[in-house]
Scaffold this motif. Structure first.
Motif, short mmCIF file in Angstrom:
data_model
loop_
_atom_site.label_atom_id
_atom_site.label_comp_id
_atom_site.label_asym_id
_atom_site.label_seq_id
_atom_site.Cartn_x
_atom_site.Cartn_y
_atom_site.Cartn_z
N VAL A 8 0.86 -1.18 0.00
CA VAL A 8 0.00 0.00 0.00
C VAL A 8 0.89 1.23 0.00
O VAL A 8 1.84 1.32 0.77
N GLN A 9 0.60 2.16 -0.87
CA GLN A 9 1.30 3.45 -0.87
C GLN A 9 0.35 4.51 -0.32
O GLN A 9 -0.82 4.57 -0.72
N LEU A 10 0.87 5.32 0.59
CA LEU A 10 0.07 6.36 1.24
C LEU A 10 0.72 7.72 1.00
O LEU A 10 1.93 7.87 1.20
N VAL A 11 -0.08 8.68 0.62
CA VAL A 11 0.41 10.03 0.40
C VAL A 11 -0.47 11.02 1.16
O VAL A 11 -1.67 11.13 0.88
N GLU A 12 0.13 11.70 2.13
CA GLU A 12 -0.60 12.69 2.91
C GLU A 12 -0.53 14.07 2.25
O GLU A 12 0.44 14.37 1.56
N SER A 13 -1.53 14.86 2.50
CA SER A 13 -1.53 16.25 2.07
C SER A 13 -2.43 17.05 2.99
O SER A 13 -3.19 16.48 3.79
N GLY A 14 -2.31 18.37 2.90
CA GLY A 14 -3.21 19.24 3.66
C GLY A 14 -2.58 19.91 4.86
O GLY A 14 -3.24 20.72 5.52
N GLY A 15 -1.33 19.59 5.16
CA GLY A 15 -0.69 20.25 6.27
C GLY A 15 -0.35 21.69 5.95
O GLY A 15 -0.50 22.14 4.81
N GLY A 16 0.11 22.41 6.96
CA GLY A 16 0.48 23.80 6.74
C GLY A 16 0.55 24.57 8.03
O GLY A 16 0.59 23.99 9.12
N LEU A 17 0.57 25.89 7.89
CA LEU A 17 0.64 26.80 9.03
C LEU A 17 -0.73 27.42 9.26
O LEU A 17 -1.35 27.93 8.31
N VAL A 18 -1.19 27.38 10.50
CA VAL A 18 -2.50 27.94 10.83
C VAL A 18 -2.42 28.59 12.20
O VAL A 18 -1.60 28.20 13.03
N GLN A 19 -3.25 29.58 12.41
CA GLN A 19 -3.28 30.24 13.72
C GLN A 19 -4.08 29.40 14.72
O GLN A 19 -4.95 28.60 14.34
N SER A 20 -3.77 29.62 15.97
CA SER A 20 -4.50 28.95 17.04
C SER A 20 -6.00 29.21 16.88
O SER A 20 -6.42 30.34 16.62
N GLY A 21 -6.78 28.15 17.02
CA GLY A 21 -8.22 28.25 16.83
C GLY A 21 -8.68 27.93 15.42
O GLY A 21 -9.88 27.80 15.17
N GLY A 22 -7.75 27.83 14.51
CA GLY A 22 -8.08 27.56 13.12
C GLY A 22 -8.31 26.08 12.84
O GLY A 22 -8.30 25.24 13.74
N SER A 23 -8.50 25.79 11.55
CA SER A 23 -8.80 24.43 11.12
C SER A 23 -7.94 24.02 9.93
O SER A 23 -7.50 24.87 9.14
#
Length: 117
Positions: A2-17
């Motif tokens: 199985v190959q897994l590729v994550e995405s969607g990370g980043g920098l966000v302020q406290s309280g964010g999503s």
């Protein structure tokens, strides 16, 4: 395999999503339990949330009520919706696939999540 590729990370302020995605390929996705783990330097990797092949979920106490794990078997993708983020959620987040009853475990490459105060 199985190959897994994550995405969607980043920098966000406290309280964010943020919403993390884990795209899987190479096997029958619907058979695997999926999990999200996180790790900070100098600490062990810890389980954040998991979802079984039939959709049962469990969460670390630190994220209950804020994070939601889900899966879309038609898209071979698992998700982690993270709301009300805190600076202590800062970590590299890893996707994991496990075929229950076997020693088959697979990991993605990780995606960085940084929450600023």
């Amino acid at each position: 395999q199985v190959q897994l590729v994550e995405s969607g990370g980043g920098l966000v302020q406290s309280g964010g999503s943020l919403r993390l995605s884990c795209a899987a390929s190479g096997s029958i996705f619907s058979l695997y339990a999926m999990g999200w783990y996180r790790q900070v330097p100098g600490k062990q990797r810890e389980l954040v949330a998991a979802i079984t092949a039939i959709g049962s979920t469990n969460y670390a106490d630190s994220v209950k009520g804020r994070f939601t794990i889900s899966r879309d078997n038609a898209k071979n993708t698992a998700y982690l919706q993270m709301n009300s983020l805190k600076p202590e959620d800062t970590a590299v987040y890893y996707c994991n696939a496990h075929l229950v009853g076997t020693t088959e475990y697979y990991w993605g490459q990780g995606t960085q999540v940084t929450v600023s105060s």
